[in-house]
Scaffold this motif. Sequence first.
Motif, PDB file in Angstrom:
ATOM      1  N   GLY A 162      -5.657  23.877 -35.906  1.00 60.30           N
ATOM      2  CA  GLY A 162      -6.123  24.348 -34.984  1.00 60.30           C
ATOM      3  C   GLY A 162      -6.299  22.799 -33.716  1.00 60.30           C
ATOM      4  O   GLY A 162      -5.471  22.310 -33.899  1.00 60.30           O
ATOM      5  N   SER A 163      -7.213  22.781 -32.917  1.00 60.05           N
ATOM      6  CA  SER A 163      -7.452  22.222 -32.410  1.00 60.05           C
ATOM      7  C   SER A 163      -8.822  21.204 -32.234  1.00 60.05           C
ATOM      8  O   SER A 163      -8.570  20.402 -31.598  1.00 60.05           O
ATOM      9  CB  SER A 163      -7.416  23.049 -30.231  1.00 60.05           C
ATOM     10  N   GLY A 164      -9.441  21.435 -32.917  1.00 57.83           N
ATOM     11  CA  GLY A 164     -10.693  20.556 -33.084  1.00 57.83           C
ATOM     12  C   GLY A 164     -11.894  21.603 -32.006  1.00 57.83           C
ATOM     13  O   GLY A 164     -12.684  20.780 -32.670  1.00 57.83           O
ATOM     14  N   LEU A 176     -17.014  25.974 -35.456  1.00 54.65           N
ATOM     15  CA  LEU A 176     -16.207  26.251 -36.216  1.00 54.65           C
ATOM     16  C   LEU A 176     -15.164  26.111 -35.085  1.00 54.65           C
ATOM     17  O   LEU A 176     -15.095  27.005 -34.242  1.00 54.65           O
ATOM     18  CB  LEU A 176     -16.205  27.594 -36.733  1.00 54.65           C
ATOM     19  N   PRO A 177     -13.887  25.089 -35.290  1.00 49.15           N
ATOM     20  CA  PRO A 177     -12.518  25.521 -34.927  1.00 49.15           C
ATOM     21  C   PRO A 177     -12.175  25.994 -33.983  1.00 49.15           C
ATOM     22  O   PRO A 177     -11.590  27.575 -35.353  1.00 49.15           O
ATOM     23  CB  PRO A 177     -12.127  24.492 -35.643  1.00 49.15           C
ATOM     24  N   GLU A 178     -11.309  26.431 -33.068  1.00 47.59           N
ATOM     25  CA  GLU A 178     -10.495  27.254 -33.051  1.00 47.59           C
ATOM     26  C   GLU A 178      -9.210  27.271 -33.939  1.00 47.59           C
ATOM     27  O   GLU A 178      -9.135  26.268 -34.350  1.00 47.59           O
ATOM     28  CB  GLU A 178     -10.546  27.713 -32.075  1.00 47.59           C
ATOM     29  N   ARG A 179      -8.438  28.530 -33.995  1.00 48.34           N
ATOM     30  CA  ARG A 179      -7.474  28.435 -34.892  1.00 48.34           C
ATOM     31  C   ARG A 179      -7.066  27.162 -35.629  1.00 48.34           C
ATOM     32  O   ARG A 179      -6.224  26.718 -35.920  1.00 48.34           O
ATOM     33  CB  ARG A 179      -6.357  27.533 -33.470  1.00 48.34           C
ATOM     34  N   ALA A 180      -7.964  27.540 -36.380  1.00 46.41           N
ATOM     35  CA  ALA A 180      -8.321  27.685 -37.695  1.00 46.41           C
ATOM     36  C   ALA A 180      -9.178  28.867 -38.490  1.00 46.41           C
ATOM     37  O   ALA A 180      -9.669  29.509 -38.031  1.00 46.41           O
ATOM     38  CB  ALA A 180      -9.259  26.269 -38.023  1.00 46.41           C
ATOM     39  N   SER A 194     -10.322  37.106 -30.227  1.00 50.60           N
ATOM     40  CA  SER A 194      -9.496  35.690 -30.142  1.00 50.60           C
ATOM     41  C   SER A 194     -10.196  35.076 -31.263  1.00 50.60           C
ATOM     42  O   SER A 194     -10.209  33.947 -31.879  1.00 50.60           O
ATOM     43  CB  SER A 194     -10.230  34.617 -28.801  1.00 50.60           C
ATOM     44  N   ILE A 195     -11.046  35.976 -32.023  1.00 47.07           N
ATOM     45  CA  ILE A 195     -12.163  35.478 -33.441  1.00 47.07           C
ATOM     46  C   ILE A 195     -11.618  36.658 -34.540  1.00 47.07           C
ATOM     47  O   ILE A 195     -12.256  37.540 -33.897  1.00 47.07           O
ATOM     48  CB  ILE A 195     -12.851  35.016 -33.101  1.00 47.07           C
ATOM     49  N   LEU A 196     -11.193  36.327 -35.342  1.00 45.06           N
ATOM     50  CA  LEU A 196     -11.452  37.505 -36.328  1.00 45.06           C
ATOM     51  C   LEU A 196     -12.761  36.689 -37.510  1.00 45.06           C
ATOM     52  O   LEU A 196     -12.403  35.893 -38.220  1.00 45.06           O
ATOM     53  CB  LEU A 196      -9.922  37.789 -37.809  1.00 45.06           C
ATOM     54  N   ARG A 216      -3.969  31.790 -38.344  1.00 43.29           N
ATOM     55  CA  ARG A 216      -5.478  30.892 -38.423  1.00 43.29           C
ATOM     56  C   ARG A 216      -4.209  29.484 -37.446  1.00 43.29           C
ATOM     57  O   ARG A 216      -5.126  29.395 -36.546  1.00 43.29           O
ATOM     58  CB  ARG A 216      -4.705  30.281 -39.527  1.00 43.29           C
ATOM     59  N   ASN A 217      -3.089  29.823 -36.783  1.00 45.16           N
ATOM     60  CA  ASN A 217      -2.101  29.577 -35.468  1.00 45.16           C
ATOM     61  C   ASN A 217      -2.370  30.516 -34.654  1.00 45.16           C
ATOM     62  O   ASN A 217      -2.111  29.621 -33.539  1.00 45.16           O
ATOM     63  CB  ASN A 217      -0.853  28.922 -35.887  1.00 45.16           C
TER      64      ASN A 217
END
Length: 255
Positions: A3-5, A31-35, A171-173, A198-199
Amino acid sequence: MSGSGKPGVEARGFSFWYGEKQALFDISAGLPERAITALIGPSGCGKSTFLRSINRMNDTILGTRHEGDMLLGGEDVYASHRNVEELRSQVGMVFQRSNPFPKSIYDNVAYGPRINRNLPRRDLDEIVEQSLKRAALWEEVRDRLKSSALGLSGGQQQRLCIARALANEPSILLLDEPASALDPAATQRIEELLFELRNELTIVIVTHNLQQAGRLSDMTAFFYLGHLVEMDRTDTMFTRPREERTEAYITGRFG
């Protein structure tokens, strides 16, 4: 940590009621993105209510209300101008029990893009194939796309539901106990799939399985009686939790 933080989902002073019963109390969290963020806690603690507030699935229940903000990309999902159907395309949802439509495998995956974007058949074919590949199901079903989705095994049906959500390019699951009804082998396939996704996506998963949370997630949030007690990196939460209630739950002293 993946994730990017940056937060993919952010709650600011978010509270929620079912009629007179308050289910969430002043939740603030990013809640961090791409995580992958796991929501843990005993039954009835508010974690599924929080999850279903992100894409307004709770709107389907009469008498609900909220206070505070739930932000995606800095925009409140409860804003009056927000299109709920578009929101639910952006925020995919997979439930505890697989719920494929009584249609073919192909039509299950094509359902969202066909309705929302009115695409030609050639484009739908590509979306179906790519979504099934991303859900690690293509090789198992490529020769029977016209067969009923109800003929798939439980684990395959759940991956089909993930493919159906992915076809809308979310963009979100969100996943609510997605493996609780599956055997260990099917559970492992789901976990491997989420670890790969998750990436690409912000993933939020409700789970009662602490081992699963520990294996899978980058961040863990512990809910208790409608309150967010603690949220931190998963490795920190499981080895050095700050709150005594968190430690008691993780070590099995209650819950």
